[in-house]
Design an enzyme around this catalytic site. Structure first.
Site, PDB file in Angstrom:
ATOM      1  CG  ASP A 115      -3.465   3.908  -3.296  1.00 35.35           C
ATOM      2  OD1 ASP A 115      -4.337   3.084  -3.604  1.00 35.35           O
ATOM      3  OD2 ASP A 115      -3.626   4.755  -2.412  1.00 35.35           O
ATOM      4  CD  GLU A 116      -5.258  -0.517  -0.982  1.00 38.31           C
ATOM      5  OE1 GLU A 116      -5.416  -1.579  -0.372  1.00 38.31           O
ATOM      6  OE2 GLU A 116      -6.140   0.340  -1.098  1.00 38.31           O
ATOM      7  CG  ASP A 140      -1.963   1.015   1.252  1.00 35.87           C
ATOM      8  OD1 ASP A 140      -1.997   1.818   0.297  1.00 35.87           O
ATOM      9  OD2 ASP A 140      -2.766   1.037   2.204  1.00 35.87           O
TER      10      ASP A 140
END
Lengths: 395, 82
Positions: free
Chosen positions: A105-106, A10
């Site tokens: 973003d993960e 993350d």
């Protein structure tokens, strides 16, 4: 299943961190990334320095400014974040091809069979920091659920590994909100039933959870035990899109039907171009209208024939719009729904170019211009006449 | 504070290890010599790439420059004043 080793990576406060990397003056300062329009939008992301002031994503910008008058408010810049997201993705792919892009973003990485996943994770963090300047928090676990919960235990720039035999011990005292998929509403419902932690949840029999939460009850039952057999969805296995659309939020309330029509044409033009470029057809249209001071209203209809024609999209959306008695709007969105592939549904192939109907030829020519010069190169004349709205897009 | 500019500028650039890098730029008859390239990123308008650079010329101003491959034109997008 215990042989699986999953990493959840993350990127910490991703949008705000990218702003801090690209502008060193913002480093170490409270940065608030705002959706447009800047003064009437909502907070998209807040840096770690801004969070102690109570600023968080989803909050109106005006409220964030009250909480943090000396904060640095910057407009959202999606292409810039996508650039950094792609760079991250290329780093992950150097480590393993088994990557699931969970969001911008993960990601999940499947490192099953790798001798020392901890060492790999340390190396990954070092490489990301060196090549992009970003920090990430990583969780390692025997499945996606535990890996995701683990990455959240030590933020920012953390690294947490939960071995299968530690899962119940680690999960037990955590509040149920930490479980992916349990939102504030479900958490409140669980709390009302006296269930606050994973341990509490694990005490409840399956039948009871099914009775209370239907299908989701079973998911909760297994989550409480740290069991998750959800497979990785690798980059080449993405499920087909069911709907796609865009929304525009206005700077000022929009009052005229003509201005609404111009917005409908603008969004429809964008959607039609995207559908044709991606060889998709919409089997239906959904209109979303956000009245001033009221909840968003959606209306939808099925089309007689699936289409990527912006004129059909615009006319259908406008018909839906006319069915409502909207006076003042703060936003408007159009979605193509029941999407199908146009490759399978191609109507009729033309042997000679002169056999192609004029409208189709025109649309193809416009698409070529848009592909070469960008979408703004050709716009409906209606949009040039209407100056009643100024807005910002999303979706 | 962010100041949106959006004006064409003249830029002297170099290619270092195959990478484009602004060295000096001229805006409103003043010459600025970037000291540090803080970051660079890119996006596309149609099929044409746009390369962005955030450059520091002193301790209090950061300039965002954009090179558009459609017309090989440089643009000063915005200035961040510390």
């Amino acid at each position: 299943m215990t042989d699986r080793v999953i990493l959840h990576v993350d990127a910490d406060a991703f949008f705000a961190s990218v702003e801090q990397i690209t502008n060193p003056f913002l480093k170490g300062k409270p940065v608030v990334v705002c959706g447009l329009p800047l003064e009437h939008g909502v907070v998209t992301a807040a840096s770690y320095e801004a969070r102690p002031y109570g600023v968080k994503a989803g909050m109106p910008v005006a409220q964030a400014r009250k909480l943090l008058p000396d904060g640095y408010f910057v407009p959202v810049n999606i292409p810039k974040y996508l650039f950094f997201s792609t760079r991250l993705l290329s780093i992950y792919l150097q480590m393993t091809p088994r990557v699931e892009a969970y969001s911008v973003d993960e990601v999940f990485l499947d490192l099953s069979g790798v001798a020392d996943p901890w060492k790999q994770a340390v190396e990954l963090k070092r490489q990301i920091a060196q090549e992009t300047g970003l920090t990430v928090s990583i969780g390692i676990g025997p499945n996606k659920l535990i890996a995701k919960i683990a990455s959240d235990l030590d933020k920012p720039d953390g690294l947490t590994m939960v071995l299968p035999e530690q899962a119940l011990q680690v999960l037990g005292p955590l509040p149920v909100e930490r479980c992916p998929g349990i939102g504030p509403k479900t958490a409140a419902n669980l709390k009302a039933l006296g269930i606050v932690t994973f341990s509490d949840l694990a005490q409840v029999p399956l039948a009871k959870l099914r009775w209370w939460f239907g299908k989701n009850g079973e998911k909760l039952y297994w989550a409480a035990r740290g069991v998750d057999e959800t497979p990785m969805v690798l980059l080449d296995q993405l499920p087909p899109l069911k709907s796609k659309g865009h929304e525009i939020t206005f700077d000022q309330p929009m009052r005229s039907v003509e201005a609404a029509q111009a917005v409908i044409w603008e969004i429809s033009g964008r959607l039609g171009f995207e559908f044709r470029s991606q060889q998709r057809l919409a089997g239906g249209i959904r209109l979303k209208v956000k009245p001033v001071g009221g909840k968003a209203v959606t209306r939808q209809t099925r089309l007689l024939a699936a289409t990527a024609d912006e004129r059909v999209i615009a006319k259908t959306a406008f018909q839906l719009f006319r069915q409502g008695n909207f006076t003042e709007l703060r936003g408007l969105g159009i979605y193509g729904i029941y999407l199908v592939s146009s490759v399978k549904d191609q109507n009729q192939l033309h042997l000679f170019p002169e056999d192609i109907p004029g409208e189709e030829r025109l649309q193809t020519a416009i698409d070529h211009l848009k592909q070469k010069y960008g979408e703004g190169i050709v716009v409906p004349a209606l949009n040039l006449l209407s100056s009643d709205f100024k807005g910002s897009g999303k979706g | 504070m962010i100041e949106e500019i959006g004006e064409d500028v003249k830029v002297l650039a170099s290619f270092v290890n195959g990478k484009l890098q602004p060295v000096i730029f001229k805006w409103r008859n003043r010459t600025y010599q970037p000291l540090t390239i803080a970051s660079s990123w890119s996006d596309y308008e149609g099929q044409f790439k746009r390369v962005y650079f955030s450059v520091l010329t002193d301790q209090s101003n950061l300039y965002e420059l954009c090179f558009h491959t459609r017309n090989f034109q440089w643009c000063l997008v915005r200035i961040h004043h510390d």
